[in-house]
Scaffold this active site. Structure first.
Site, PDB file in Angstrom:
ATOM      1  N   ASN A 244       0.699  -1.238   0.149  1.00 64.16           N
ATOM      2  CA  ASN A 244       0.298  -0.190   0.121  1.00 64.16           C
ATOM      3  C   ASN A 244       1.010   1.321  -0.802  1.00 64.16           C
ATOM      4  OD1 ASN A 244      -1.489   1.721   0.021  1.00 64.16           O
ATOM      5  ND2 ASN A 244      -2.505   1.175   2.433  1.00 64.16           N
TER       6      ASN A 244
ATOM      7  N   LYS B 292       0.363   4.181   0.073  1.00 65.34           N
ATOM      8  CA  LYS B 292      -0.408   5.258  -0.084  1.00 65.34           C
ATOM      9  C   LYS B 292      -0.283   7.210  -0.359  1.00 65.34           C
ATOM     10  CE  LYS B 292      -0.407   3.673   5.087  1.00 65.34           C
ATOM     11  NZ  LYS B 292      -0.007   3.584   6.758  1.00 65.34           N
TER      12      LYS B 292
ATOM     13  N   HIS C  44      -8.964   0.966   4.694  1.00 62.44           N
ATOM     14  CA  HIS C  44      -8.025   1.800   5.662  1.00 62.44           C
ATOM     15  C   HIS C  44      -8.836   1.656   6.765  1.00 62.44           C
ATOM     16  CE1 HIS C  44      -3.958   2.868   5.944  1.00 62.44           C
ATOM     17  NE2 HIS C  44      -3.697   1.443   6.131  1.00 62.44           N
TER      18      HIS C  44
ATOM     19  N   GLU D 137      -7.168   4.667   7.749  1.00 68.49           N
ATOM     20  CA  GLU D 137      -6.833   5.965   7.263  1.00 68.49           C
ATOM     21  C   GLU D 137      -7.796   6.614   6.683  1.00 68.49           C
ATOM     22  OE1 GLU D 137      -3.099   5.728   5.432  1.00 68.49           O
ATOM     23  OE2 GLU D 137      -2.102   5.419   7.533  1.00 68.49           O
TER      24      GLU D 137
ATOM     25  N   GLU E 248      -5.337  -5.141   9.715  1.00 63.83           N
ATOM     26  CA  GLU E 248      -4.297  -4.295  10.798  1.00 63.83           C
ATOM     27  C   GLU E 248      -4.366  -3.425  11.908  1.00 63.83           C
ATOM     28  OE1 GLU E 248      -2.012  -2.687   7.110  1.00 63.83           O
ATOM     29  OE2 GLU E 248      -4.152  -1.659   7.021  1.00 63.83           O
TER      30      GLU E 248
ATOM     31  N   GLY F 167       2.636   2.199  10.470  1.00 60.75           N
ATOM     32  CA  GLY F 167       2.990   3.618  10.870  1.00 60.75           C
ATOM     33  C   GLY F 167       3.984   3.656  11.986  1.00 60.75           C
TER      34      GLY F 167
ATOM     35  N   SER G  78       3.377  -2.267  10.577  1.00 63.88           N
ATOM     36  CA  SER G  78       4.777  -2.335  10.928  1.00 63.88           C
ATOM     37  C   SER G  78       5.452  -3.335   9.976  1.00 63.88           C
ATOM     38  CB  SER G  78       5.351  -1.947  11.975  1.00 63.88           C
ATOM     39  OG  SER G  78       5.117  -0.690  12.168  1.00 63.88           O
TER      40      SER G  78
END
Ligand code: PEP
Length: 251
Positions: free
Chosen positions: A9, A11, A96, A98, A168, A174, A214
C-alpha cells in the site's frame, strides 16, 4: 491451500516517475519470490495506468487504495470501480483505518463500495483492526467482529472468494510497533472462527487473511510462520523494492 499474498500500500507517496521505477524494480526481482506467493501493489490513482503498463505480462497484480461508493456521475474528486477496472486494477483496498479515521468511511459506505467493486470484477482487500484504546480495554475482538459482520456478513459464500481480509491494528500502522506474532495469530484465528460461524468451514479455510502494521523484512518471517497469517499488507516497507521483495521471500 490458501493464497499467500504480499500487498504493498503505497498510500500518498511517490511521483508517477518514482512509482514507475518502483514497479519496475519489483518486477525485476520477481524471480526471488517463492512460487505460490502473489504480489499486489496499490499505487495512488494518478499512477495506475502507468504502473499497469509496467506490470503487464508480470504476475504482479495492480490494486487501487479505495473506490467511490457511487457508480458514476457528479461526484467531484471520486474515482469509480469501473474506472479502476478500466485502468488495469484487479483489486481495490477498502476500509483502511486511515480512510475510516480521516474520511468518514462507515460500514454502510463500505457495503456500497464493495458491491460496486464486485460488479466491476475487482477483488477487495478489506481492512479491519482496533485502535490502541480498544485493545487496552480488551475490546479488540468485539471491534473486529463488528467490522466484519457489518460489511461481510451480507455477502454470499461465492462473493467471499473475492475477499482478502487484512487485519491491521491501528496502533501498529506506521508506528514501528508491530503486533507480536502471538497477538496477530490470536486475532487471525478469531477472524477465521468468525467466518466459519457465519459462512461455514470451507469459506473460513479458503479466505486469505493478511497482517498489516509495521511489517518489515526483520519480522515478516515470524509473522508469516503463524498458521492463520497468509501474508501481509505492507505500508512503509513497500516503498523500497528490496524490502518489499525481502518480505515476500519470508515465507
Ligand atoms: C498500512 O497502512 O496498510 C500499513 C500496514 O502501514 P505500515 O506497514 O507502514 O505500518
Amino acid at each position: 491451500m490458501r493464497n499467500k499474498i504480499v500487498a504493498g500500500n503505497w498510500k500518498m507517496n511517490t511521483t508517477v516517475t518514482e512509482g514507475i521505477a518502483l514497479a519496475e524494480a519489483i518486477v525485476a526481482r520477481m524471480d526471488s519470490v517463492p512460487a505460490g506467493v502473489s504480489l499486489v501493489v496499490a499505487p495512488p490513482f494518478t499512477h495506475l495506468t502507468a504502473v499497469a503498463k509496467v506490470l503487464a505480462g508480470s504476475p504482479v497484480a495492480l490494486s487501487a487504495q479505495n473506490c467511490a461508493d457511487q457508480p458514476k456521475g457528479a461526484y467531484t474528486g471520486e474515482v469509480s470501480a469501473a474506472m479502476l477496472k478500466d485502468a488495469g486494477c484487479r483489486y481495490t483496498i477498502l476500509g483502511h483505518s486511515e480512510r475510516r479515521e480521516y474520511y468518514g468511511e462507515t460500514s454502510e459506505k463500505l457495503v456500497r463500495k464493495m458491491a460496486l467493486a464486485f460488479e466491476n470484477g475487482l477483488k477487495v482487500i478489506f481492512c479491519v483492526g482496533e485502535k490502541l484504546e480498544e485493545r487496552q480495554e480488551g475490546r479488540h475482538f468485539d471491534v473486529v467482529q463488528t467490522q466484519i459482520a457489518e460489511v461481510l456478513f451480507g455477502l454470499s459464500p461465492e462473493e467471499m472468494a473475492n475477499i482478502v481480509i487484512a487485519y491491521e491494528p491501528v496502533w501498529a500502522i506506521g508506528t514501528g510497533v508491530t503486533a507480536t506474532s502471538e497477538q496477530a495469530q490470536e486475532i487471525h484465528a478469531f477472524i477465521r472462527r468468525t467466518l466459519a460461524a457465519h459462512f461455514g468451514e470451507a469459506v473460513a479455510e479458503a479466505t486469505t487473511i493478511l497482517y498489516g502494521g509495521s511489517c518489515k523484512p526483520s519480522n515478516a518471517k515470524e509473522l508469516f510462520a503463524c498458521p492463520d497469517i497468509d501474508g501481509g499488507l505492507i505500508g512503509g516497507a513497500s516503498l523500497k523494492a528490496d524490502d518489499f521483495i525481502a518480505i515476500a521471500m519470508s515465507f
